[in-house]
Design an enzyme around this catalytic site. Sequence first.
Site, PDB file in Angstrom:
ATOM      1  N   LYS A 220      -7.920  -1.449  10.391  1.00 27.91           N
ATOM      2  CA  LYS A 220      -8.847  -1.496   9.247  1.00 27.91           C
ATOM      3  C   LYS A 220      -9.663  -2.790   9.289  1.00 27.91           C
ATOM      4  O   LYS A 220     -10.877  -2.785   9.077  1.00 27.91           O
ATOM      5  CB  LYS A 220      -8.051  -1.393   7.929  1.00 27.91           C
ATOM      6  CG  LYS A 220      -7.447  -0.007   7.715  1.00 27.91           C
ATOM      7  CD  LYS A 220      -6.470   0.057   6.550  1.00 27.91           C
ATOM      8  CE  LYS A 220      -5.829   1.440   6.471  1.00 27.91           C
ATOM      9  NZ  LYS A 220      -4.837   1.586   5.386  1.00 27.91           N
TER      10      LYS A 220
ATOM     11  N   GLN B 280      -1.057  -2.011   1.523  1.00 31.15           N
ATOM     12  CA  GLN B 280      -0.591  -1.025   2.507  1.00 31.15           C
ATOM     13  C   GLN B 280       0.788  -0.489   2.107  1.00 31.15           C
ATOM     14  O   GLN B 280       1.697  -1.251   1.765  1.00 31.15           O
ATOM     15  CB  GLN B 280      -0.541  -1.668   3.908  1.00 31.15           C
ATOM     16  CG  GLN B 280      -0.254  -0.701   5.037  1.00 31.15           C
ATOM     17  CD  GLN B 280      -1.366   0.325   5.283  1.00 31.15           C
ATOM     18  OE1 GLN B 280      -2.520   0.127   4.931  1.00 31.15           O
ATOM     19  NE2 GLN B 280      -0.999   1.437   5.868  1.00 31.15           N
TER      20      GLN B 280
ATOM     21  N   ASP C 168      -8.704   2.499  -1.984  1.00 23.66           N
ATOM     22  CA  ASP C 168      -7.837   3.564  -1.461  1.00 23.66           C
ATOM     23  C   ASP C 168      -7.954   4.826  -2.320  1.00 23.66           C
ATOM     24  O   ASP C 168      -7.521   5.904  -1.905  1.00 23.66           O
ATOM     25  CB  ASP C 168      -6.370   3.111  -1.511  1.00 23.66           C
ATOM     26  CG  ASP C 168      -5.819   2.708  -0.152  1.00 23.66           C
ATOM     27  OD1 ASP C 168      -6.312   3.226   0.862  1.00 23.66           O
ATOM     28  OD2 ASP C 168      -4.882   1.889  -0.131  1.00 23.66           O
TER      29      ASP C 168
HETATM   30  N1  GUN Z   1      -0.018   4.092   4.165  1.00 24.57           N
HETATM   31  C1  GUN Z   1      -0.348   5.198   4.868  1.00 24.57           C
HETATM   32  N2  GUN Z   1      -1.635   5.544   4.636  1.00 24.57           N
HETATM   33  C2  GUN Z   1      -2.122   4.637   3.760  1.00 24.57           C
HETATM   34  C3  GUN Z   1      -3.400   4.462   3.161  1.00 24.57           C
HETATM   35  O1  GUN Z   1      -4.360   5.224   3.355  1.00 24.57           O
HETATM   36  N3  GUN Z   1      -3.507   3.397   2.316  1.00 24.57           N
HETATM   37  C4  GUN Z   1      -2.473   2.562   2.067  1.00 24.57           C
HETATM   38  N4  GUN Z   1      -2.668   1.552   1.211  1.00 24.57           N
HETATM   39  N5  GUN Z   1      -1.276   2.699   2.611  1.00 24.57           N
HETATM   40  C5  GUN Z   1      -1.108   3.733   3.459  1.00 24.57           C
END
Ligand code: GUN
Length: 290
Positions: free
Chosen positions: A52, A96, A119
Amino acid sequence: MQLLDGKKTATEIKLEVAEEINRIKAKGGKIPHLVAVLVGNNGASITYVNAKIAACEKVGMLSTIVRLNDTVTEKELLEEVDRLNKDDEIDGFIVQLPLPKHISDKKVTEAISPSKDVDGFHPWNIGKMMLNLPTFLPATPYGILQLIERYNIETNGKHCVVVGRSSIVGSPISNLMSRNSYPGNCTVTLTHSRTVNLKDITLSADILIVALGKPEFITADMVREGVVVFDVGITRKADKSKKSGYKLYGDVDFEGVSEKASFITPVPGGVGPMTIVSLLKNTLLAAKGK
Ligand code: GUN
């Protein structure tokens, strides 16, 4: 069979985002800034967060990782969230998941300011999504919608079967595919671990979206000719022949299912890269909304 090439599509979208950021820079505007909070040392989470951040750098967006030890208390993490909520320099942030067991995902998600929740996990944003109001769409479902649009896949009146009911993927994509818009207007069946006769249902799918985290769970005998398949699963299995020490598996047996599918996403290089660009698009939206 045509491959739904998430890697290539994500590269195209990143160029568009980069152009937009250049326009902001040219006008002397504020460069969007994304923060990713990473707690602990979960290998997959580290890989995702690094990807990311690398994508932000690629498009000229500012990005920061806030790394916290897995011994951080829930109170300390909530204080960090509060600090990020109040910091005007930061346009959007994510925490995350998964978090260590002693921390409530729900409490942390609800503490994030909805206007910075890139998100799209906050209950307010989920509610807006359900009502078809403008908001941040959760990144993976948003990525699937963009693939559908860019490959001009017909969704009107189709039977869309979703396997898995997580709040991050299965549940929101079910809602989005049934909306009165494009992509959407599907008749949606949401299946899960208690579904009886799953194969009968998947066999009637025009569009199959699989997000349950079980490697190669969907096999060729479970799909019909011409099905469009989105494989969200990504599981690491140890593999000494690989430089990384592991191999990635989707929830779909690609070799068998791709023989019958009209369109299919590979793993890796399908839905994953689209999730990342969706996060970038949401961050841009957050910056513009300020
Ligand atoms: N863990 C797995 N996928 C995601 C996501 O899209 N965002 C976040 N914050 N954690 C995750």
